[in-house]
Design an enzyme around this catalytic site. Structure first.
Site, short mmCIF file in Angstrom:
data_model
loop_
_atom_site.label_atom_id
_atom_site.label_comp_id
_atom_site.label_asym_id
_atom_site.label_seq_id
_atom_site.Cartn_x
_atom_site.Cartn_y
_atom_site.Cartn_z
N GLY A 1 9.17 -5.21 -8.30
CA GLY A 1 10.08 -4.14 -8.67
C GLY A 1 11.53 -4.58 -8.54
O GLY A 1 11.92 -5.24 -7.57
N GLY B 1 0.81 -1.22 0.00
CA GLY B 1 0.00 0.00 0.00
C GLY B 1 0.84 1.26 0.00
O GLY B 1 2.03 1.23 -0.30
N ASN B 2 0.19 2.40 0.35
CA ASN B 2 0.81 3.71 0.20
C ASN B 2 1.28 3.85 -1.25
O ASN B 2 2.44 4.11 -1.54
CB ASN B 2 1.96 3.91 1.20
N GLY C 1 5.96 4.17 -8.38
CA GLY C 1 6.69 2.91 -8.56
C GLY C 1 5.71 1.74 -8.65
O GLY C 1 5.82 0.88 -9.54
N HIS C 2 4.74 1.72 -7.75
CA HIS C 2 3.71 0.66 -7.80
C HIS C 2 2.92 0.75 -9.11
O HIS C 2 2.58 -0.27 -9.71
CB HIS C 2 2.72 0.81 -6.64
P1 AMP Z 1 6.13 -2.27 -1.37
O1 AMP Z 1 4.73 -1.76 -1.29
O2 AMP Z 1 7.17 -1.28 -0.98
O3 AMP Z 1 6.30 -3.63 -0.71
O4 AMP Z 1 6.40 -2.53 -2.92
C1 AMP Z 1 5.53 -3.33 -3.68
C2 AMP Z 1 6.18 -3.65 -5.00
O5 AMP Z 1 6.47 -2.43 -5.68
C3 AMP Z 1 7.53 -4.40 -4.84
O6 AMP Z 1 7.63 -5.38 -5.89
C4 AMP Z 1 8.53 -3.30 -5.03
O7 AMP Z 1 9.78 -3.77 -5.52
C5 AMP Z 1 7.84 -2.43 -6.06
N1 AMP Z 1 8.37 -1.08 -6.04
C6 AMP Z 1 8.50 -0.26 -4.96
N2 AMP Z 1 9.09 0.90 -5.32
C7 AMP Z 1 9.37 0.81 -6.64
C8 AMP Z 1 9.99 1.67 -7.60
N3 AMP Z 1 10.48 2.87 -7.25
N4 AMP Z 1 10.09 1.24 -8.88
C9 AMP Z 1 9.62 0.03 -9.24
N5 AMP Z 1 9.02 -0.84 -8.38
C10 AMP Z 1 8.89 -0.46 -7.10
#
Ligand code: AMP
Length: 288
Positions: free
Chosen positions: A149, A31-32, A36-37
């Protein structure tokens, strides 16, 4: 967009899509939601007919002194952003739904070796928490492809390995890191940075770029390069956790024979831990 909390509800909706012959893509998140997501969701929508995003702040992957309680939870905004960006199904289960009533007794997944290095060494148990939740999510959704990511490069390799080892029927795709204009990788944790820290933050990416240039220009003393990189981070106001130049597949420290490399780094800026990486391929030495 449908939004459900129960896995059984998600399964019913997914079965319906499969009956219609739709391919299914999965984007797991905590979330949040940020750009990137959304890059992951965009790729998912390009490649799959039906996109599923999960939001679950996974207690198992946070250490006792980490930011589980403080992790930014912005569900209402997230739901609205995801709907606007064409997500078809949002699954946001409770911890009980994912782990049952006794999470301490749940079956866990451990990926040997890859779990222990770098982030795994600094955050004991973290990757067991990641591997356990991702196995569950992959199993709940049974997507054709799941998107992760490359910003979390060690996590990506670990998930690809667990999916192969456990014979899961989902392709694991990696999506390039989305950055701010000054190079800082997008992350939910960037919100913790003060204005002054935010100004210093791009030095992490710039240090990795500098190392890439050194290697491209022929420098091969990897431990010396890494040590200078850590110094550069310290001068920029970071407290380096690790900075290593590794084989891009095994994450073992790189040797002269390695041609596909990744430079991995984690560093604290104040209380905020940032990670980043850059991958590069070096040309084989031509045969004499
Ligand atoms: P998180 O919510 O931080 O667990 O991230 C969820 C997914 O989004 C994971 O696969 C991360 O690697 C990906 N992710 C987070 N930040 C980025 C970014 N800046 N660029 C690409 N993918 C991202």
């Amino acid at each position: 967009m449908r939004s459900v909390r129960r896995i059984s509800d998600a399964r019913d909706l997914l079965a319906e899509q499969r009956r219609r012959g739709c391919s299914i893509g999965l984007v797991p998140t905590m979330g949040n939601i940020h750009a990137g997501h959304l890059a992951l969701l965009e790729r998912c929508r390009e490649e799959c007919d039906y996109s599923v995003v999960t939001i679950f702040v996974n207690p198992l992957q946070f250490g006792p002194n980490e930011d589980y309680a403080a992790y930014p939870r912005t569900f209402d905004e997230d739901r609205e952003i995801l709907a606007r960006h064409g997500c078809n199904l949002l699954l946001h289960p409770s911890a009980e739904e994912v782990y049952g009533e006794r999470p301490e007794l749940t079956t866990r997944v451990h990926v040997p070796e890859l779990s222990e290095r770098w982030c795994g060494a600094s955050r004991p148990g973290h990757f067991d928490g990641v591997a356990t939740v991702v196995t569950r999510l992959l199993n709940f959704v049974q997507a054709d492809t799941a998107y992760f990511g490359l910003k979390d490069y060690q996590q990506f390799l670990l998930i690809r390995k667990l999916a192969a080892d456990l014979g899961l029927n989902t392709r694991i795709a990696g999506v390039e890191t989305l950055r701010e204009d000054d190079g800082l990788a997008r992350s939910s944790r960037n919100a913790y940075l003060s204005a002054i820290e935010r100004q210093a933050a791009p030095a992490l990416y710039l240090t990795l770029c500098g190392i890439t240039e050194e290697i491209r220009s022929g420098e091969r003393d990897y431990s010396g390069i890494a040590a200078r990189g850590r110094e550069r981070l310290t001068l920029a106001g970071f407290k380096p956790d690790y900075l290593g130049i590794c084989n891009a597949h095994t994450l073992r420290p790189a040797g002269i024979e390695d041609q596909e490399l990744v430079i991995l780094a984690a560093a604290f800026l104040g209380g905020t831990r940032l990670i980043d990486n850059l991958r590069l391929a070096i040309d084989p030495i031509p045969a004499a």
